[in-house]
Enzyme design. Structure first.
Site, PDB file in Angstrom:
ATOM      1  N   CYS A 106       0.867  -1.176   0.000  1.00 44.08           N
ATOM      2  CA  CYS A 106       0.000   0.000   0.000  1.00 44.08           C
ATOM      3  C   CYS A 106       0.900   1.220   0.000  1.00 44.08           C
ATOM      4  O   CYS A 106       1.692   1.409   0.932  1.00 44.08           O
ATOM      5  CB  CYS A 106      -0.912  -0.013   1.225  1.00 44.08           C
ATOM      6  SG  CYS A 106      -2.192   1.266   1.197  1.00 44.08           S
ATOM      7  N   VAL A 107       0.807   1.996  -1.057  1.00 46.46           N
ATOM      8  CA  VAL A 107       1.698   3.140  -1.210  1.00 46.46           C
ATOM      9  C   VAL A 107       0.911   4.404  -1.537  1.00 46.46           C
ATOM     10  O   VAL A 107      -0.203   4.338  -2.061  1.00 46.46           O
ATOM     11  CB  VAL A 107       2.746   2.896  -2.323  1.00 46.46           C
ATOM     12  CG1 VAL A 107       3.629   1.716  -1.981  1.00 46.46           C
ATOM     13  CG2 VAL A 107       2.080   2.683  -3.661  1.00 46.46           C
TER      14      VAL A 107
END
Length: 127
Positions: A106-107
Protein backbone atom coordinates in the site's frame (compact mmCIF):
# COMPACT_ATOMS: atom_id res chain seq x y z
CA UNK A 1 -2.42 -18.95 -23.36
CA UNK A 2 -3.69 -15.71 -21.86
CA UNK A 3 -7.37 -14.86 -21.71
CA UNK A 4 -8.76 -11.33 -21.68
CA UNK A 5 -11.27 -10.74 -18.89
CA UNK A 6 -14.03 -8.16 -19.36
CA UNK A 7 -17.23 -7.46 -17.47
CA UNK A 8 -19.86 -4.74 -17.78
CA UNK A 9 -20.09 -4.83 -13.95
CA UNK A 10 -16.82 -2.89 -13.65
CA UNK A 11 -15.72 0.31 -15.36
CA UNK A 12 -14.50 0.03 -18.92
CA UNK A 13 -10.79 0.60 -19.40
CA UNK A 14 -9.91 4.28 -19.77
CA UNK A 15 -6.76 3.46 -21.70
CA UNK A 16 -5.08 0.71 -23.75
CA UNK A 17 -5.37 -2.10 -21.20
CA UNK A 18 -7.63 -4.97 -20.18
CA UNK A 19 -9.65 -5.12 -16.98
CA UNK A 20 -7.73 -8.34 -16.28
CA UNK A 21 -5.80 -11.13 -17.92
CA UNK A 22 -5.89 -14.77 -16.92
CA UNK A 23 -3.09 -17.23 -17.51
CA UNK A 24 -3.62 -20.84 -16.51
CA UNK A 25 -5.19 -20.49 -13.05
CA UNK A 26 -3.82 -17.01 -12.30
CA UNK A 27 -5.70 -13.74 -12.74
CA UNK A 28 -3.93 -10.38 -12.94
CA UNK A 29 -6.25 -7.39 -12.64
CA UNK A 30 -5.61 -3.85 -13.70
CA UNK A 31 -6.00 -1.18 -11.08
CA UNK A 32 -9.63 -0.56 -10.27
CA UNK A 33 -10.68 3.02 -9.77
CA UNK A 34 -13.75 4.11 -7.78
CA UNK A 35 -15.83 4.67 -10.90
CA UNK A 36 -19.47 3.67 -11.14
CA UNK A 37 -19.51 1.35 -14.18
CA UNK A 38 -22.88 2.69 -15.34
CA UNK A 39 -21.91 6.37 -15.34
CA UNK A 40 -18.08 6.21 -15.42
CA UNK A 41 -18.14 8.92 -12.72
CA UNK A 42 -16.63 8.73 -9.26
CA UNK A 43 -18.96 7.71 -6.47
CA UNK A 44 -19.82 10.56 -4.13
CA UNK A 45 -18.05 10.79 -0.80
CA UNK A 46 -14.54 10.44 0.49
CA UNK A 47 -11.97 7.72 0.86
CA UNK A 48 -14.31 5.11 2.38
CA UNK A 49 -16.86 5.42 -0.41
CA UNK A 50 -14.16 5.41 -3.07
CA UNK A 51 -12.40 2.44 -1.46
CA UNK A 52 -15.64 0.48 -1.33
CA UNK A 53 -16.35 1.19 -5.02
CA UNK A 54 -12.81 0.26 -6.10
CA UNK A 55 -13.06 -3.02 -4.22
CA UNK A 56 -16.57 -3.66 -5.60
CA UNK A 57 -15.17 -3.17 -9.11
CA UNK A 58 -12.24 -5.46 -8.30
CA UNK A 59 -14.64 -8.14 -7.07
CA UNK A 60 -16.69 -7.92 -10.29
CA UNK A 61 -13.59 -8.41 -12.44
CA UNK A 62 -12.39 -11.31 -10.29
CA UNK A 63 -15.78 -13.02 -10.45
CA UNK A 64 -15.89 -12.66 -14.24
CA UNK A 65 -12.56 -14.52 -14.30
CA UNK A 66 -13.82 -17.33 -12.06
CA UNK A 67 -11.98 -16.04 -9.00
CA UNK A 68 -13.14 -14.08 -5.97
CA UNK A 69 -11.94 -12.06 -3.04
CA UNK A 70 -11.26 -15.34 -1.24
CA UNK A 71 -8.73 -16.39 -3.91
CA UNK A 72 -6.71 -13.16 -3.98
CA UNK A 73 -3.04 -13.79 -3.27
CA UNK A 74 -1.68 -10.23 -3.49
CA UNK A 75 -3.05 -6.73 -3.77
CA UNK A 76 -1.36 -3.46 -4.56
CA UNK A 77 -3.19 -0.45 -3.19
CA UNK A 78 -2.49 3.11 -4.22
CA UNK A 79 -3.67 6.01 -2.07
CA UNK A 80 -3.58 9.66 -3.06
CA UNK A 81 -2.94 10.53 0.60
CA UNK A 82 -1.41 8.20 3.18
CA UNK A 83 -3.47 10.06 5.80
CA UNK A 84 -6.37 7.93 4.45
CA UNK A 85 -4.57 4.68 5.40
CA UNK A 86 -6.63 3.91 8.52
CA UNK A 87 -9.98 4.66 6.85
CA UNK A 88 -8.95 2.64 3.78
CA UNK A 89 -8.00 -0.30 6.02
CA UNK A 90 -11.45 -0.30 7.61
CA UNK A 91 -13.09 -0.87 4.21
CA UNK A 92 -10.36 -3.26 3.04
CA UNK A 93 -10.85 -5.39 6.17
CA UNK A 94 -14.60 -5.65 5.48
CA UNK A 95 -13.80 -7.17 2.08
CA UNK A 96 -10.75 -9.33 2.85
CA UNK A 97 -10.93 -9.89 6.62
CA UNK A 98 -7.79 -10.28 8.70
CA UNK A 99 -7.34 -14.02 9.18
CA UNK A 100 -6.16 -14.94 5.67
CA UNK A 101 -5.89 -11.49 4.11
CA UNK A 102 -3.85 -11.31 0.91
CA UNK A 103 -0.26 -10.16 0.86
CA UNK A 104 -0.36 -6.44 0.17
CA UNK A 105 1.60 -3.36 -0.74
CA UNK A 106 0.00 0.00 0.00
CA UNK A 107 1.70 3.14 -1.21
CA UNK A 108 0.94 6.80 -1.64
CA UNK A 109 0.95 7.83 -5.28
CA UNK A 110 1.76 11.36 -6.36
CA UNK A 111 -1.38 11.36 -8.49
CA UNK A 112 -3.88 8.71 -9.55
CA UNK A 113 -5.86 8.61 -12.81
CA UNK A 114 -8.72 11.11 -12.89
CA UNK A 115 -7.51 12.32 -9.45
CA UNK A 116 -8.97 9.30 -7.67
CA UNK A 117 -8.33 8.87 -3.96
CA UNK A 118 -7.63 5.13 -4.33
CA UNK A 119 -6.85 2.42 -6.88
CA UNK A 120 -6.53 -1.31 -6.17
CA UNK A 121 -5.14 -4.16 -8.28
CA UNK A 122 -4.83 -7.86 -7.47
CA UNK A 123 -3.36 -11.20 -8.38
CA UNK A 124 -5.68 -14.14 -7.72
CA UNK A 125 -6.24 -17.74 -8.72
CA UNK A 126 -9.36 -19.22 -10.25
CA UNK A 127 -11.55 -21.57 -8.26
Amino acid sequence: MKTVIHTENAPAAIGPYSQALAFDKLVFTSGQLPLDPATMAFVEGGIKEQAYQSLKNLKAVLEQAGAGTDTVLKTTCFLADMEDFVAFNEVYTEVFGTEAAPARSCVQAARLPKDALVEVEAIAFTK
